[in-house]
Scaffold this motif. Structure first.
Motif, PDB file in Angstrom:
ATOM      1  N   GLU A 107       0.996  -1.209   0.094  1.00  0.00           N
ATOM      2  CA  GLU A 107      -0.014  -0.098  -0.148  1.00  0.00           C
ATOM      3  C   GLU A 107       0.932   1.148   0.130  1.00  0.00           C
ATOM      4  O   GLU A 107       1.734   1.397   0.701  1.00  0.00           O
ATOM      5  CB  GLU A 107      -0.852   0.046   1.125  1.00  0.00           C
ATOM      6  CG  GLU A 107      -1.906   1.057   1.167  1.00  0.00           C
ATOM      7  CD  GLU A 107      -2.903   0.913  -0.005  1.00  0.00           C
ATOM      8  OE1 GLU A 107      -3.098   2.075  -0.657  1.00  0.00           O
ATOM      9  OE2 GLU A 107      -3.491   0.005  -0.106  1.00  0.00           O
ATOM     10  N   THR A 108       0.542   2.126  -0.983  1.00  0.00           N
ATOM     11  CA  THR A 108       1.497   3.320  -1.048  1.00  0.00           C
ATOM     12  C   THR A 108       0.587   4.688  -0.753  1.00  0.00           C
ATOM     13  O   THR A 108       1.339   5.620  -0.345  1.00  0.00           O
ATOM     14  CB  THR A 108       2.076   3.592  -2.385  1.00  0.00           C
ATOM     15  OG1 THR A 108       0.967   3.504  -3.459  1.00  0.00           O
ATOM     16  CG2 THR A 108       2.943   2.278  -2.795  1.00  0.00           C
ATOM     17  N   SER A 109      -0.730   4.457  -0.683  1.00  0.00           N
ATOM     18  CA  SER A 109      -1.483   5.658  -0.479  1.00  0.00           C
ATOM     19  C   SER A 109      -1.318   6.198   0.854  1.00  0.00           C
ATOM     20  O   SER A 109      -1.865   5.357   2.056  1.00  0.00           O
ATOM     21  CB  SER A 109      -3.015   5.621  -0.968  1.00  0.00           C
ATOM     22  OG  SER A 109      -3.780   6.385  -0.355  1.00  0.00           O
ATOM     23  N   PRO A 110      -0.871   7.236   1.315  1.00  0.00           N
ATOM     24  CA  PRO A 110      -0.813   7.852   2.756  1.00  0.00           C
ATOM     25  C   PRO A 110      -1.982   8.089   3.381  1.00  0.00           C
ATOM     26  O   PRO A 110      -2.335   7.501   4.558  1.00  0.00           O
ATOM     27  CB  PRO A 110      -0.052   9.323   2.656  1.00  0.00           C
ATOM     28  CG  PRO A 110       0.344   9.356   1.158  1.00  0.00           C
ATOM     29  CD  PRO A 110      -0.389   8.553   0.499  1.00  0.00           C
ATOM     30  N   LYS A 111      -3.218   8.293   2.703  1.00  0.00           N
ATOM     31  CA  LYS A 111      -4.445   8.413   3.427  1.00  0.00           C
ATOM     32  C   LYS A 111      -5.054   7.016   3.731  1.00  0.00           C
ATOM     33  O   LYS A 111      -5.584   6.831   4.701  1.00  0.00           O
ATOM     34  CB  LYS A 111      -5.462   9.045   2.360  1.00  0.00           C
ATOM     35  CG  LYS A 111      -6.720   9.542   2.886  1.00  0.00           C
ATOM     36  CD  LYS A 111      -7.527   9.958   1.849  1.00  0.00           C
ATOM     37  CE  LYS A 111      -8.893  10.705   2.615  1.00  0.00           C
ATOM     38  NZ  LYS A 111      -9.764  11.504   1.794  1.00  0.00           N
ATOM     39  N   LYS A 112      -4.677   5.717   2.734  1.00  0.00           N
ATOM     40  CA  LYS A 112      -5.159   4.529   3.178  1.00  0.00           C
ATOM     41  C   LYS A 112      -4.422   4.003   4.181  1.00  0.00           C
ATOM     42  O   LYS A 112      -4.844   3.090   5.102  1.00  0.00           O
ATOM     43  CB  LYS A 112      -5.157   3.569   1.815  1.00  0.00           C
ATOM     44  CG  LYS A 112      -5.280   1.963   2.033  1.00  0.00           C
ATOM     45  CD  LYS A 112      -6.858   1.946   2.268  1.00  0.00           C
ATOM     46  CE  LYS A 112      -7.070   0.445   2.121  1.00  0.00           C
ATOM     47  NZ  LYS A 112      -8.442   0.054   2.564  1.00  0.00           N
ATOM     48  N   ILE A 113      -2.998   4.242   4.396  1.00  0.00           N
ATOM     49  CA  ILE A 113      -2.161   3.615   5.255  1.00  0.00           C
ATOM     50  C   ILE A 113      -2.604   4.521   6.752  1.00  0.00           C
ATOM     51  O   ILE A 113      -2.902   3.581   7.541  1.00  0.00           O
ATOM     52  CB  ILE A 113      -0.656   4.376   4.898  1.00  0.00           C
ATOM     53  CG1 ILE A 113      -0.153   3.506   3.662  1.00  0.00           C
ATOM     54  CG2 ILE A 113       0.100   3.717   6.142  1.00  0.00           C
ATOM     55  CD1 ILE A 113       1.096   3.669   3.214  1.00  0.00           C
ATOM     56  N   GLU A 114      -3.012   5.573   6.823  1.00  0.00           N
ATOM     57  CA  GLU A 114      -3.476   6.348   8.015  1.00  0.00           C
ATOM     58  C   GLU A 114      -4.759   5.298   8.193  1.00  0.00           C
ATOM     59  O   GLU A 114      -4.967   5.075   9.705  1.00  0.00           O
ATOM     60  CB  GLU A 114      -3.742   7.719   7.870  1.00  0.00           C
ATOM     61  CG  GLU A 114      -2.537   8.530   8.049  1.00  0.00           C
ATOM     62  CD  GLU A 114      -1.829   8.277   9.223  1.00  0.00           C
ATOM     63  OE1 GLU A 114      -2.450   8.249  10.208  1.00  0.00           O
ATOM     64  OE2 GLU A 114      -0.527   8.223   9.119  1.00  0.00           O
ATOM     65  N   GLU A 115      -5.689   5.199   7.470  1.00  0.00           N
ATOM     66  CA  GLU A 115      -6.778   4.304   7.642  1.00  0.00           C
ATOM     67  C   GLU A 115      -6.558   3.284   8.270  1.00  0.00           C
ATOM     68  O   GLU A 115      -7.143   2.696   9.512  1.00  0.00           O
ATOM     69  CB  GLU A 115      -7.681   4.337   6.500  1.00  0.00           C
ATOM     70  CG  GLU A 115      -8.992   3.911   6.731  1.00  0.00           C
ATOM     71  CD  GLU A 115      -9.838   3.708   5.269  1.00  0.00           C
ATOM     72  OE1 GLU A 115     -10.267   2.625   4.926  1.00  0.00           O
ATOM     73  OE2 GLU A 115      -9.766   4.503   4.557  1.00  0.00           O
ATOM     74  N   LEU A 116      -5.697   2.283   7.658  1.00  0.00           N
ATOM     75  CA  LEU A 116      -5.145   0.890   8.367  1.00  0.00           C
ATOM     76  C   LEU A 116      -4.583   0.957   9.406  1.00  0.00           C
ATOM     77  O   LEU A 116      -4.736   0.187  10.392  1.00  0.00           O
ATOM     78  CB  LEU A 116      -4.438   0.336   7.010  1.00  0.00           C
ATOM     79  CG  LEU A 116      -4.859  -0.107   5.907  1.00  0.00           C
ATOM     80  CD1 LEU A 116      -3.940  -0.355   5.020  1.00  0.00           C
ATOM     81  CD2 LEU A 116      -5.924  -1.021   6.113  1.00  0.00           C
ATOM     82  N   ILE A 117      -3.671   2.055   9.657  1.00  0.00           N
ATOM     83  CA  ILE A 117      -3.189   2.164  11.137  1.00  0.00           C
ATOM     84  C   ILE A 117      -4.335   2.558  12.381  1.00  0.00           C
ATOM     85  O   ILE A 117      -4.189   2.018  13.351  1.00  0.00           O
ATOM     86  CB  ILE A 117      -2.205   3.514  11.215  1.00  0.00           C
ATOM     87  CG1 ILE A 117      -0.985   3.101  10.293  1.00  0.00           C
ATOM     88  CG2 ILE A 117      -1.816   3.841  12.534  1.00  0.00           C
ATOM     89  CD1 ILE A 117      -0.099   4.215  10.181  1.00  0.00           C
ATOM     90  N   LYS A 118      -5.357   3.374  11.965  1.00  0.00           N
ATOM     91  CA  LYS A 118      -6.627   3.663  12.872  1.00  0.00           C
ATOM     92  C   LYS A 118      -6.992   2.275  13.110  1.00  0.00           C
ATOM     93  O   LYS A 118      -7.433   2.060  14.046  1.00  0.00           O
ATOM     94  CB  LYS A 118      -7.494   4.735  12.170  1.00  0.00           C
ATOM     95  CG  LYS A 118      -8.627   4.863  12.824  1.00  0.00           C
ATOM     96  CD  LYS A 118      -8.355   5.584  13.958  1.00  0.00           C
ATOM     97  CE  LYS A 118      -9.877   6.053  14.818  1.00  0.00           C
ATOM     98  NZ  LYS A 118     -10.048   5.385  16.131  1.00  0.00           N
ATOM     99  N   ILE A 119      -7.613   1.505  12.143  1.00  0.00           N
ATOM    100  CA  ILE A 119      -8.048   0.171  12.085  1.00  0.00           C
ATOM    101  C   ILE A 119      -7.358  -0.723  13.173  1.00  0.00           C
ATOM    102  O   ILE A 119      -7.791  -1.218  14.058  1.00  0.00           O
ATOM    103  CB  ILE A 119      -8.382  -0.623  10.868  1.00  0.00           C
ATOM    104  CG1 ILE A 119      -9.365   0.099  10.190  1.00  0.00           C
ATOM    105  CG2 ILE A 119      -8.886  -1.978  10.949  1.00  0.00           C
ATOM    106  CD1 ILE A 119      -9.485  -0.121   8.747  1.00  0.00           C
TER     107      ILE A 119
END
Length: 104
Positions: A46-58
């Motif tokens: 995964e490279t999208s910073p927004k998606k990575i932040e979402e995954l970190i939150k999960i």
């Protein structure tokens, strides 16, 4: 803190929490370890910073849920479980009040 460091910290925290929550249960420890590793491997590219932040939150939410909501149970009889709560789950009871006061 960079995203890579956050991801690594979350990975380590999830494994530590799993070890505490499922202590003395080899099958649950192994299942938790495998699931954590699978989830991180499946999102490794995964490279999208927004998606990575979402995954970190999960992942952080999952860690909190494990730490605050999971209690081990040991089968003692055919229909009996002995619950083994961790010390950090035991909290003081708040006394019941028939006439609550309103905060101002």
């Amino acid at each position: 803190m960079g995203q890579a460091a956050k991801v690594l910290q979350l990975f380590k925290t999830l494994h530590r929490t799993g070890q505490q929550v499922f202590k003395n249960d080899a099958r649950a420890l192994e299942a938790a370890r495998i699931k954590i590793n699978e989830e991180f491997k499946s999102n490794k590219s995964e490279t999208s910073p927004k998606k990575i932040e979402e995954l970190i939150k999960i992942g952080s939410d999952v860690e909190l849920l494990l730490r605050t909501s999971v209690i081990q149970g040991i089968h003692t009889d055919h229909n009996t479980l002995k619950l083994v709560p961790r010390k950090d789950l035991l909290i003081e009871n708040v006394p019941y009040c028939d006439a609550p006061t309103q905060k101002q």
